[in-house]
Design a protein around this motif. Structure first.
Motif, PDB file in Angstrom:
ATOM      1  N   ASN A   7       3.631  -9.868 -11.647  1.00  0.00           N
ATOM      2  CA  ASN A   7       4.923  -9.306 -12.051  1.00  0.00           C
ATOM      3  C   ASN A   7       5.428  -8.280 -11.050  1.00  0.00           C
ATOM      4  N   GLU A   8       4.512  -7.530 -10.468  1.00  0.00           N
ATOM      5  CA  GLU A   8       4.903  -6.587  -9.414  1.00  0.00           C
ATOM      6  C   GLU A   8       5.547  -7.326  -8.245  1.00  0.00           C
ATOM      7  N   LYS A   9       4.900  -8.400  -7.796  1.00  0.00           N
ATOM      8  CA  LYS A   9       5.411  -9.146  -6.648  1.00  0.00           C
ATOM      9  C   LYS A   9       6.762  -9.790  -6.951  1.00  0.00           C
ATOM     10  N   ILE A  10       6.931 -10.292  -8.181  1.00  0.00           N
ATOM     11  CA  ILE A  10       8.217 -10.896  -8.557  1.00  0.00           C
ATOM     12  C   ILE A  10       9.320  -9.851  -8.549  1.00  0.00           C
ATOM     13  N   ALA A  11       9.053  -8.694  -9.153  1.00  0.00           N
ATOM     14  CA  ALA A  11      10.073  -7.641  -9.216  1.00  0.00           C
ATOM     15  C   ALA A  11      10.486  -7.191  -7.821  1.00  0.00           C
ATOM     16  N   LEU A  12       9.510  -7.000  -6.936  1.00  0.00           N
ATOM     17  CA  LEU A  12       9.823  -6.588  -5.566  1.00  0.00           C
ATOM     18  C   LEU A  12      10.578  -7.675  -4.817  1.00  0.00           C
ATOM     19  N   PHE A  13      10.161  -8.926  -5.028  1.00  0.00           N
ATOM     20  CA  PHE A  13      10.832 -10.049  -4.373  1.00  0.00           C
ATOM     21  C   PHE A  13      12.305 -10.122  -4.780  1.00  0.00           C
ATOM     22  N   LYS A  35      14.693   8.040  -9.294  1.00  0.00           N
ATOM     23  CA  LYS A  35      14.332   9.452  -9.515  1.00  0.00           C
ATOM     24  C   LYS A  35      13.824   9.701 -10.936  1.00  0.00           C
ATOM     25  N   GLU A  36      13.315   8.662 -11.569  1.00  0.00           N
ATOM     26  CA  GLU A  36      12.728   8.788 -12.898  1.00  0.00           C
ATOM     27  C   GLU A  36      11.318   9.386 -12.771  1.00  0.00           C
ATOM     28  N   GLU A  37      11.114  10.591 -13.321  1.00  0.00           N
ATOM     29  CA  GLU A  37       9.872  11.330 -13.131  1.00  0.00           C
ATOM     30  C   GLU A  37       8.651  10.632 -13.733  1.00  0.00           C
ATOM     31  N   SER A  38       8.840   9.857 -14.792  1.00  0.00           N
ATOM     32  CA  SER A  38       7.685   9.199 -15.423  1.00  0.00           C
ATOM     33  C   SER A  38       7.022   8.219 -14.472  1.00  0.00           C
ATOM     34  N   TYR A  39       7.804   7.599 -13.570  1.00  0.00           N
ATOM     35  CA  TYR A  39       7.232   6.680 -12.593  1.00  0.00           C
ATOM     36  C   TYR A  39       6.336   7.433 -11.617  1.00  0.00           C
ATOM     37  N   LEU A  40       6.801   8.580 -11.150  1.00  0.00           N
ATOM     38  CA  LEU A  40       6.018   9.388 -10.210  1.00  0.00           C
ATOM     39  C   LEU A  40       4.767   9.940 -10.881  1.00  0.00           C
ATOM     40  N   ASP A  41       4.867  10.311 -12.135  1.00  0.00           N
ATOM     41  CA  ASP A  41       3.724  10.866 -12.859  1.00  0.00           C
ATOM     42  C   ASP A  41       2.603   9.842 -12.990  1.00  0.00           C
ATOM     43  N   VAL A  42       2.944   8.593 -13.362  1.00  0.00           N
ATOM     44  CA  VAL A  42       1.926   7.548 -13.488  1.00  0.00           C
ATOM     45  C   VAL A  42       1.337   7.226 -12.113  1.00  0.00           C
ATOM     46  N   GLU A  84      -3.437  -4.130   3.498  1.00  0.00           N
ATOM     47  CA  GLU A  84      -1.979  -3.960   3.535  1.00  0.00           C
ATOM     48  C   GLU A  84      -1.518  -2.954   2.487  1.00  0.00           C
ATOM     49  N   ASP A  85      -2.082  -3.040   1.286  1.00  0.00           N
ATOM     50  CA  ASP A  85      -1.705  -2.120   0.202  1.00  0.00           C
ATOM     51  C   ASP A  85      -2.059  -0.679   0.552  1.00  0.00           C
ATOM     52  N   LEU A  86      -3.225  -0.474   1.148  1.00  0.00           N
ATOM     53  CA  LEU A  86      -3.646   0.879   1.532  1.00  0.00           C
ATOM     54  C   LEU A  86      -2.713   1.468   2.585  1.00  0.00           C
ATOM     55  N   LEU A  87      -2.388   0.656   3.587  1.00  0.00           N
ATOM     56  CA  LEU A  87      -1.484   1.127   4.635  1.00  0.00           C
ATOM     57  C   LEU A  87      -0.097   1.441   4.077  1.00  0.00           C
ATOM     58  N   LYS A  88       0.377   0.577   3.191  1.00  0.00           N
ATOM     59  CA  LYS A  88       1.696   0.798   2.595  1.00  0.00           C
ATOM     60  C   LYS A  88       1.696   2.048   1.717  1.00  0.00           C
ATOM     61  N   GLY A 147      -1.154  -1.741  -5.575  1.00  0.00           N
ATOM     62  CA  GLY A 147       0.146  -2.401  -5.650  1.00  0.00           C
ATOM     63  C   GLY A 147       1.026  -1.788  -6.721  1.00  0.00           C
ATOM     64  N   GLU A 148       0.449  -1.510  -7.891  1.00  0.00           N
ATOM     65  CA  GLU A 148       1.221  -0.889  -8.970  1.00  0.00           C
ATOM     66  C   GLU A 148       1.677   0.521  -8.587  1.00  0.00           C
ATOM     67  N   MET A 149       0.786   1.274  -7.953  1.00  0.00           N
ATOM     68  CA  MET A 149       1.118   2.630  -7.524  1.00  0.00           C
ATOM     69  C   MET A 149       2.267   2.603  -6.514  1.00  0.00           C
ATOM     70  N   ASN A 150       2.170   1.720  -5.527  1.00  0.00           N
ATOM     71  CA  ASN A 150       3.242   1.601  -4.526  1.00  0.00           C
ATOM     72  C   ASN A 150       4.560   1.189  -5.176  1.00  0.00           C
ATOM     73  N   PHE A 151       4.460   0.288  -6.143  1.00  0.00           N
ATOM     74  CA  PHE A 151       5.647  -0.189  -6.856  1.00  0.00           C
ATOM     75  C   PHE A 151       6.332   0.960  -7.597  1.00  0.00           C
ATOM     76  N   LEU A 152       5.541   1.778  -8.278  1.00  0.00           N
ATOM     77  CA  LEU A 152       6.108   2.918  -9.013  1.00  0.00           C
ATOM     78  C   LEU A 152       6.748   3.924  -8.068  1.00  0.00           C
ATOM     79  N   LEU A 153       6.137   4.150  -6.910  1.00  0.00           N
ATOM     80  CA  LEU A 153       6.719   5.081  -5.939  1.00  0.00           C
ATOM     81  C   LEU A 153       8.055   4.566  -5.414  1.00  0.00           C
ATOM     82  N   GLU A 154       8.117   3.272  -5.164  1.00  0.00           N
ATOM     83  CA  GLU A 154       9.367   2.685  -4.676  1.00  0.00           C
ATOM     84  C   GLU A 154      10.457   2.761  -5.741  1.00  0.00           C
TER      85      GLU A 154
END
Length: 556
Positions: free
Chosen positions: A359-365, A442-449, A492-496, A429-436
């Motif tokens: 689901n992460e990959k689909i949303a980003l795609f 600018k929703e703080e709950s995403y950054l908190d998780v 790749e995930d670590l570098l990203k 991947g989930e962490m990177n997705f939430l940061l993006e």
């Protein structure tokens, strides 16, 4: 006796035609009705005013339904014909024409044989005029079908090739033409009404006829069937060059051969089919399915971004349509439609279920496609999945790390018997997705998780590392580790992730840097391929010394 049988067959055929005619009245423009009779050959109008001809050898075709559906920058016309032999319904042929907003169109054809007898059909595409043609065959070198520890051998290959048709040096038609795929559909039904659906591959056939005559060229694709199966093929038709640059086509053919397992080639109107692991239910060593990682066509997105070739634009819009066809009326998330036997055994999960990474990959795609093509409807595709991750944390579907932080589990089903494990690539991947998504909203709950997930990975620390320098694939709820990691995905995930944290104003993670260095050194020592984008990221982030002089880095 023989004459009696012949007359019986004739009477049965006449009877079925009479019955079908009574239900097949098409209204004409002047208010009259015209009988739509079954026939051995039918024609279907295409967007470019060409007639596609469909013929089932020895069988009668009867049109039953025709419908239209609009997707983002594409539209489907789906037509279904029933097949009859001596009054018996043998199955159906479905033709889906998917027109892209640039005028190109896919033709997806499926023969569904309900009987135990073999049969065949053909679709023919005529091109009129004093034309000449050139077929660029993808079969330039033989594929070495190596055994994979997870999925076994994938015997599929690539499309037949690209057909160029010209008249007086002017391009008339460009066509990408597929092979013919014959499969049996396997379904496992569960007591609660759920089901797991896979396909078992019978054969991949390189079947194509090019017949040139005085009136032009006819392109014919056969549909073979051995009984109780599905037979499918596809073609993409354009009046413009699908590849303007010969180098881009040569590179695509080369990559399609080298990475045949990761490259979509068996497209259907409902999405591409690819090789599945052996650990599926119903069980088969030749199982194929609609893997959500591949329904979203990341390769097409990347190649269109770098080449701007028409072929990849068409594949990109086709992928967007397939994702929403797959989702149907289930808004928000995408559910895996086949059961993993190890998920079922360990956690009580069967299809359908939520795979977080998919689901992460689909949303980003979808978001990246929306940004690249300026499609407003897709630009906010990340928010629904980001909200899901936040809710997973609130609902406790996490592994809490004793020193602080937590990791959202990899899979979710309301029927699961216990929490699942967390793989390092999923967590990153989930962490990177939430940061993006945080940067976007600018929703703080995403950054908190995301911060809690970073603390979870960091507090596990160097326990992620194996003795050989590679990283473990997963951590279990009791903090034991297991599984062989992907060659490049987690790196790749670590570098990203290091870039993502710097982008929101926070420092690089020292633990992440240790994992990156160890993983990269392991790849070099074990002489594994490091793709050019990964190598570039290593150099840009200060790890260039690890790959200095390393030769196993392809140009593309």
């Amino acid at each position: 006796m023989l004459k009696r049988k012949i007359w019986y067959k004739i009477l049965c055929s006449m009877l079925v035609i009479m019955i079908l005619n009574s239900f097949s009245l098409n209204r004409t423009g002047d208010g009259e009705y015209k009988i739509n009779e079954p026939s051995e050959r039918v024609s279907l109008a295409l967007p470019n005013s060409t007639q596609l001809h469909l013929e089932a050898n020895g069988l009668l075709l009867h049109k039953t339904t025709s419908s239209y559906k609009t997707y983002i920058r594409s539209m489907d016309q789906k037509t279904v014909y029933n097949l009859f032999e001596d009054g018996e319904n043998m199955g159906s042929i479905k033709v889906t024409v998917r027109e892209i907003d640039n005028g190109d169109f896919f033709i997806f054809t499926q023969l569904k044989n309900k009987s135990s007898k073999g049969c065949s059909a053909t679709i023919s595409y005529p091109i009129s005029g004093n034309v000449r043609y050139d077929l660029i065959d993808f079969e330039r070198q033989e594929i070495q079908h190596e055994h994979d520890n997870v999925s076994g051998i994938d015997p599929t290959t690539y499309p037949i090739g690209l057909l160029k048709v010209k008249e007086n040096e002017n391009l008339v038609t460009n066509m990408m033409i597929s092979r013919n795929y014959v499969t049996k559909e396997l379904i496992k039904k569960y007591e609660n009404g759920d089901k797991s659906v896979v396909r078992e591959l019978t054969s991949e056939n390189k079947s194509l006829e090019l017949n040139k005559g005085n009136k032009g060229l006819t392109v014919t694709l056969p549909l073979h069937s051995v009984g109780n199966d599905l037979s499918e093929n596809w073609m993409l038709v354009s009046q413009e060059p699908l590849f303007k640059k010969e180098q881009a086509l040569d590179e695509w053919i080369s990559q399609s051969t080298k990475h045949y397992k990761e490259t979509n080639k068996w497209y259907t109107a409902e999405g591409p089919y690819t090789k599945l692991p052996w650990s599926i239910e119903p069980e088969t060593k030749l199982g194929y399915g609609r893997n959500l990682v591949r329904v979203q066509d990341r390769k097409a997105l990347n190649y269109f971004e770098t080449t701007q070739e028409r072929y990849f634009y068409d594949l990109l819009l086709n992928s967007v349509a397939n994702l929403f066809i797959f989702q149907e009326d289930k808004k928000g998330l995408w559910e895996t439609e086949y059961t993993s036997t190890w998920l079922k055994k360990d956690y009580g999960i069967n299809a359908p279920y939520i795979d977080t990474r998919h689901n992460e990959k689909i949303a980003l795609f979808l978001k990246e496609t929306g940004d690249m093509l300026d499609i407003k409807e897709l630009k906010n595709s990340t928010i629904i999945y980001a909200d899901f991750l936040v809710n997973q944390a609130k609902n406790g579907n996490i592994i809490e790390v004793p020193k602080g932080g937590y990791l959202v589990t990899d899979y979710y089903s309301p029927l699961q018997t216990k929490k699942t494990h967390v793989s390092l690539n999923h967590a990153l991947g989930e962490m990177n997705f939430l940061l993006e998504t945080y940067q976007q909203t600018k929703e703080e709950s995403y950054l908190d998780v995301a911060r809690n997930m970073r603390r979870g990975v960091e507090n596990i620390g160097e326990k992620w590392l194996r003795e050989n320098g590679d990283v473990w694939y997963q951590v279990n709820g009791d903090f034991t580790f297991e599984g062989t990691d992907y060659p490049l995905l987690t790196l790749e995930d670590l570098l990203k992730s290091q870039q993502s944290w710097e982008a929101v104003g926070e420092k690089r993670s020292e633990i992440f840097d240790r994992l990156i260095r160890s993983k990269a050194q392991y790849l070099v020592e074990s002489k594994q391929e490091i793709l050019r984008p990964v190598a570039n990221s290593l150099i840009n982030q200060g790890f260039g010394d690890i790959i200095e002089g390393y030769n196993n880095i392809p140009k593309f």
